[in-house]
Design a protein around this motif. Sequence first.
Motif, PDB file in Angstrom:
ATOM      1  N   GLU A  36     -17.446  52.874  81.673  1.00 45.60           N
ATOM      2  CA  GLU A  36     -17.100  53.183  80.283  1.00 45.60           C
ATOM      3  C   GLU A  36     -16.464  54.564  80.156  1.00 45.60           C
ATOM      4  O   GLU A  36     -15.476  54.737  79.440  1.00 45.60           O
ATOM      5  CB  GLU A  36     -18.341  53.135  79.397  1.00 45.60           C
ATOM      6  CG  GLU A  36     -18.798  51.765  79.034  1.00 45.60           C
ATOM      7  CD  GLU A  36     -20.037  51.785  78.138  1.00 45.60           C
ATOM      8  OE1 GLU A  36     -20.477  52.874  77.713  1.00 45.60           O
ATOM      9  OE2 GLU A  36     -20.568  50.697  77.884  1.00 45.60           O
ATOM     10  N   VAL A  37     -17.039  55.535  80.852  1.00 46.28           N
ATOM     11  CA  VAL A  37     -16.520  56.904  80.783  1.00 46.28           C
ATOM     12  C   VAL A  37     -15.102  56.936  81.353  1.00 46.28           C
ATOM     13  O   VAL A  37     -14.196  57.540  80.752  1.00 46.28           O
ATOM     14  CB  VAL A  37     -17.445  57.881  81.541  1.00 46.28           C
ATOM     15  CG1 VAL A  37     -16.778  59.241  81.738  1.00 46.28           C
ATOM     16  CG2 VAL A  37     -18.761  58.031  80.796  1.00 46.28           C
ATOM     17  N   THR A  38     -14.889  56.291  82.475  1.00 47.52           N
ATOM     18  CA  THR A  38     -13.565  56.263  83.084  1.00 47.52           C
ATOM     19  C   THR A  38     -12.560  55.597  82.168  1.00 47.52           C
ATOM     20  O   THR A  38     -11.448  56.096  81.972  1.00 47.52           O
ATOM     21  CB  THR A  38     -13.620  55.527  84.445  1.00 47.52           C
ATOM     22  OG1 THR A  38     -14.530  56.214  85.292  1.00 47.52           O
ATOM     23  CG2 THR A  38     -12.257  55.480  85.086  1.00 47.52           C
ATOM     24  N   GLU A  39     -12.967  54.475  81.575  1.00 50.11           N
ATOM     25  CA  GLU A  39     -12.077  53.750  80.669  1.00 50.11           C
ATOM     26  C   GLU A  39     -11.708  54.614  79.460  1.00 50.11           C
ATOM     27  O   GLU A  39     -10.546  54.704  79.079  1.00 50.11           O
ATOM     28  CB  GLU A  39     -12.736  52.462  80.217  1.00 50.11           C
ATOM     29  CG  GLU A  39     -11.890  51.621  79.294  1.00 50.11           C
ATOM     30  CD  GLU A  39     -12.620  50.371  78.835  1.00 50.11           C
ATOM     31  OE1 GLU A  39     -12.412  49.995  77.664  1.00 50.11           O
ATOM     32  OE2 GLU A  39     -13.378  49.791  79.624  1.00 50.11           O
ATOM     33  N   LYS A  40     -12.719  55.259  78.883  1.00 52.51           N
ATOM     34  CA  LYS A  40     -12.472  56.091  77.701  1.00 52.51           C
ATOM     35  C   LYS A  40     -11.604  57.285  78.055  1.00 52.51           C
ATOM     36  O   LYS A  40     -10.692  57.648  77.313  1.00 52.51           O
ATOM     37  CB  LYS A  40     -13.813  56.546  77.109  1.00 52.51           C
ATOM     38  CG  LYS A  40     -13.653  57.304  75.814  1.00 52.51           C
ATOM     39  CD  LYS A  40     -15.003  57.542  75.170  1.00 52.51           C
ATOM     40  CE  LYS A  40     -14.841  58.333  73.909  1.00 52.51           C
ATOM     41  NZ  LYS A  40     -15.228  57.623  72.731  1.00 52.51           N
ATOM     42  N   LYS A  41     -11.868  57.879  79.209  1.00 54.88           N
ATOM     43  CA  LYS A  41     -11.100  59.038  79.652  1.00 54.88           C
ATOM     44  C   LYS A  41      -9.627  58.664  79.874  1.00 54.88           C
ATOM     45  O   LYS A  41      -8.731  59.375  79.449  1.00 54.88           O
ATOM     46  CB  LYS A  41     -11.705  59.598  80.935  1.00 54.88           C
ATOM     47  CG  LYS A  41     -11.058  60.886  81.424  1.00 54.88           C
ATOM     48  CD  LYS A  41     -11.731  61.383  82.677  1.00 54.88           C
ATOM     49  CE  LYS A  41     -11.142  60.618  83.824  1.00 54.88           C
ATOM     50  NZ  LYS A  41     -11.544  61.084  85.130  1.00 54.88           N
ATOM     51  N   ASN A  42      -9.405  57.528  80.504  1.00 55.14           N
ATOM     52  CA  ASN A  42      -8.041  57.105  80.805  1.00 55.14           C
ATOM     53  C   ASN A  42      -7.290  56.622  79.575  1.00 55.14           C
ATOM     54  O   ASN A  42      -6.076  56.750  79.503  1.00 55.14           O
ATOM     55  CB  ASN A  42      -8.035  56.023  81.887  1.00 55.14           C
ATOM     56  CG  ASN A  42      -8.430  56.581  83.240  1.00 55.14           C
ATOM     57  OD1 ASN A  42      -8.337  57.776  83.481  1.00 55.14           O
ATOM     58  ND2 ASN A  42      -8.887  55.717  84.116  1.00 55.14           N
ATOM     59  N   SER A  43      -7.995  56.071  78.605  1.00 56.84           N
ATOM     60  CA  SER A  43      -7.327  55.594  77.397  1.00 56.84           C
ATOM     61  C   SER A  43      -6.934  56.738  76.478  1.00 56.84           C
ATOM     62  O   SER A  43      -6.079  56.588  75.614  1.00 56.84           O
ATOM     63  CB  SER A  43      -8.207  54.590  76.655  1.00 56.84           C
ATOM     64  OG  SER A  43      -9.321  55.244  76.092  1.00 56.84           O
ATOM     65  N   ALA A  44      -7.538  57.880  76.664  1.00 57.47           N
ATOM     66  CA  ALA A  44      -7.230  59.047  75.826  1.00 57.47           C
ATOM     67  C   ALA A  44      -5.928  59.710  76.234  1.00 57.47           C
ATOM     68  O   ALA A  44      -5.381  60.515  75.489  1.00 57.47           O
ATOM     69  CB  ALA A  44      -8.370  60.059  75.883  1.00 57.47           C
ATOM     70  N   LYS A  45      -5.438  59.373  77.397  1.00 59.50           N
ATOM     71  CA  LYS A  45      -4.211  60.013  77.897  1.00 59.50           C
ATOM     72  C   LYS A  45      -2.983  59.462  77.250  1.00 59.50           C
ATOM     73  O   LYS A  45      -2.849  58.425  76.772  1.00 59.50           O
ATOM     74  CB  LYS A  45      -4.105  59.825  79.416  1.00 59.50           C
ATOM     75  CG  LYS A  45      -5.137  60.630  80.149  1.00 59.50           C
ATOM     76  CD  LYS A  45      -4.980  60.461  81.643  1.00 59.50           C
ATOM     77  CE  LYS A  45      -6.019  61.285  82.368  1.00 59.50           C
ATOM     78  NZ  LYS A  45      -5.896  61.147  83.794  1.00 59.50           N
TER      79      LYS A  45
END
Length: 59
Positions: A50-59
């Motif tokens: 979840e953290v990785t997904e959220k981090k990558n979607s913020a870019k």
Amino acid sequence: MEKFAKVKEVLASVEADAEKFYNGGNNAAGTRVRKAMQDLKNLAQEIRAEVTEKKNSAK
């Protein structure tokens, strides 16, 4: 954030079994501790994803 709360809940629930296993020699409690640790591992992996997904979607 709800999965993080679940991690804290699982840790709190297994604390008594850990005490029974390490200080009381109760092998059944050890089995419950092992299961809880596996559940924690799975929850941690889900949180990581979840953290990785959220981090990558913020870019």
